[in-house]
Scaffold this motif. Structure first.
Motif, PDB file in Angstrom:
ATOM      1  N   TYR A 231      17.616 -19.109  -7.313  1.00 33.69           N
ATOM      2  CA  TYR A 231      19.074 -19.212  -7.257  1.00 33.69           C
ATOM      3  C   TYR A 231      19.684 -17.815  -7.336  1.00 33.69           C
ATOM      4  N   ASN A 259      16.923 -16.218 -12.700  1.00 31.97           N
ATOM      5  CA  ASN A 259      17.486 -17.148 -11.715  1.00 31.97           C
ATOM      6  C   ASN A 259      18.889 -17.531 -12.144  1.00 31.97           C
ATOM      7  N   ASN A 261      22.008 -19.402 -12.280  1.00 32.26           N
ATOM      8  CA  ASN A 261      22.435 -20.732 -11.860  1.00 32.26           C
ATOM      9  C   ASN A 261      23.842 -20.975 -12.412  1.00 32.26           C
ATOM     10  N   ARG A 278      23.495 -19.731 -16.591  1.00 34.20           N
ATOM     11  CA  ARG A 278      22.233 -20.393 -16.927  1.00 34.20           C
ATOM     12  C   ARG A 278      21.096 -19.690 -16.199  1.00 34.20           C
ATOM     13  N   GLN A 280      17.769 -20.300 -14.621  1.00 34.38           N
ATOM     14  CA  GLN A 280      17.010 -21.463 -14.187  1.00 34.38           C
ATOM     15  C   GLN A 280      15.525 -21.157 -14.182  1.00 34.38           C
ATOM     16  N   ASN A 281      14.914 -21.151 -15.388  1.00 34.83           N
ATOM     17  CA  ASN A 281      13.470 -20.970 -15.526  1.00 34.83           C
ATOM     18  C   ASN A 281      12.987 -19.646 -14.962  1.00 34.83           C
ATOM     19  N   HIS A 289      17.547 -18.235 -22.335  1.00 37.80           N
ATOM     20  CA  HIS A 289      17.970 -18.982 -21.157  1.00 37.80           C
ATOM     21  C   HIS A 289      19.398 -18.668 -20.738  1.00 37.80           C
ATOM     22  N   VAL A 317      17.917 -24.464 -21.254  1.00 38.49           N
ATOM     23  CA  VAL A 317      18.297 -24.333 -19.849  1.00 38.49           C
ATOM     24  C   VAL A 317      19.369 -25.378 -19.562  1.00 38.49           C
ATOM     25  N   GLN A 319      23.981 -25.740 -18.491  1.00 39.67           N
ATOM     26  CA  GLN A 319      25.292 -25.130 -18.300  1.00 39.67           C
ATOM     27  C   GLN A 319      25.948 -24.903 -19.662  1.00 39.67           C
TER      28      GLN A 319
END
Length: 408
Positions: A231, A259, A261, A278, A280-281, A289, A317, A319
């Motif tokens: 992302y 990532n 997000n 966020r 994303q992993n 996170h 992880v 919002q």
């Protein structure tokens, strides 16, 4: 002296918020029950799963209009908790700071398809409520969109609507995809959560919406399939009250370390923009996170790339909400679950150093919790609209009124 005063402010804020959050039970979401609580109610429940014609309500977003009305947006999901299916954007209005709510209104009807990711903002020049949302086909999952498997017109598209009567009625969705989505992008998501109107500097009045996207894998990349695994973050903005839209900064890192997000934005007292996202992993977060970045030019560029925010490592992880309280020395607030690997225990954090570090102030409950948004209520008060429940985090969307935030 400055460090001492900020430490005092943090301790005072933590004490006041803890009392305000935990002193009384949340009142019911119906007008009759909530009215009994009076103007000092602790909160309410505007959305409950299984009521109002929807299986589940998710993805809260909130703004306060110039008339003082609180608008609570959400996704009304007909088919269940999942992100795909027949999904509408819905709204409830409160004229008493979130103690009672009017009837449910459908703002954007999915009609069997998916409409969601509400990102509302109030234009300070006209007073209109401007709402950005996204669309995709009702049977197209995010994974399929990222693999570029959506039929023409059923991939992610972006729309804007406006209300000139304090949120009672909205215009029909008007598409702006061509102005804000690059041709190679696949996934696209506005917010979710409130957007902002700038109040300082050369871009006063600019509407800024944080967003994220995914792009096709670059030729020769390590991706062996067609799915865009990474992302990226970006912003879109309007300088004419929501009529015309343009892309601001674009973060297109695809190394998989961070990532970017779902994201939120706040305007700091010095005019800089603070973006909170966020992760994303990502592989470079070392257990954290949450990511953040800054902009000095109204969202056109970033002052530095996104980096891990280690003082929010408790957040999983998910919002999160971000809000700069009014006033030159008021805190920057963040909301989100506070268990690193579970969506539980919604909490509120505060920063008195423009987001350099956050201190946890109070926990609303120990139960399941997920997405959230923060909204100023005036006179130093703040509201939090968040997903929560007993069996799981999507039983209801609750609104809590936090006690007065002290200011120097």
């Amino acid at each position: 002296m400055r460090g001492e005063s900020e430490a005092t402010l943090r301790r005072s804020l933590a004490s006041v918020l803890a009392v305000g959050l935990l002193a009384a039970p949340v009142c019911a979401g119906t007008a009759s029950a909530a009215s009994r609580s009076g103007p000092g109610c602790t909160g309410s429940v505007p959305y409950t799963a299984g009521r109002g014609g929807y299986d589940t309500y998710r993805i809260p977003a909130a703004v306060r209009t110039g008339a003082g009305t609180v608008l609570a947006f959400a996704e009304g999901r007909h088919d269940g908790e999942g992100d795909t299916g027949d999904i509408d954007v819905v709204l409830k209005r409160s004229a008493d700071g979130g103690c009672t709510w009017g009837p449910l209104r459908v703002v954007a009807d999915g009609g069997g398809n998916t409409r969601g990711n509400p990102a509302p903002v109030v234009d300070p020049r006209s007073g209109r409520v401007v709402l950005l949302t996204c669309f995709n086909g009702g049977d197209v999952t995010e994974a399929r969109i990222m693999r570029d498997e959506a039929a023409r017109g059923l991939g992610r598209r972006v729309f804007v609507q406006t209300s000139s009567d304090d949120g009672r009625h909205f215009s029909a969705p008007r598409e702006i995809t061509g102005a804000v989505k690059r041709p190679g992008w696949r996934w696209y998501a506005t917010g979710p959560g409130h957007a902002i109107a700038l109040r300082h500097g050369p871009h006063v009045g600019r509407l800024v919406v944080p967003a994220d996207h995914s792009a096709a894998p670059r030729p020769g990349s390590a991706d062996t399939g067609r799915e865009a695994r990474y992302y990226g973050g970006h912003a879109l903005y309007s300088d004419d009250g929501g009529l015309d839209w343009r892309l601001g900064y674009v973060d297109d890192s695809d190394d998989g370390r961070l990532n970017v997000n779902e994201s939120g934005v706040a305007e700091l007292p010095d005019g800089r923009l603070y973006f909170s996202a966020r992760d994303q992993n990502g592989t470079g977060s070392r257990g954290g996170h949450r990511l953040d970045a800054y902009s000095r030019d109204g969202g056109l560029t970033l002052s530095r790339p996104y980096a891990v925010q280690p003082s929010l490592n408790e957040v999983p992880v998910v919002q999160g909400g971000v809000l700069q309280m009014p006033g030159p020395h008021a805190p920057l607030l963040f909301s989100g679950p506070s268990v690193p690997h579970a969506r539980r225990a919604m909490a509120v954090w505060s920063s008195t150093d423009a987001g350099a570090g956050f201190t946890r102030l109070a926990t609303l409950s120990s139960g399941p919790a997920a997405y959230s948004d923060l909204v100023p209520l005036g006179s130093g008060r703040v509201g939090i609209l968040y997903e929560t429940g007993e069996a799981g985090p999507y039983d209801r969307i609750e609104f809590r009124r936090l006690a007065t935030v002290p200011r120097r």
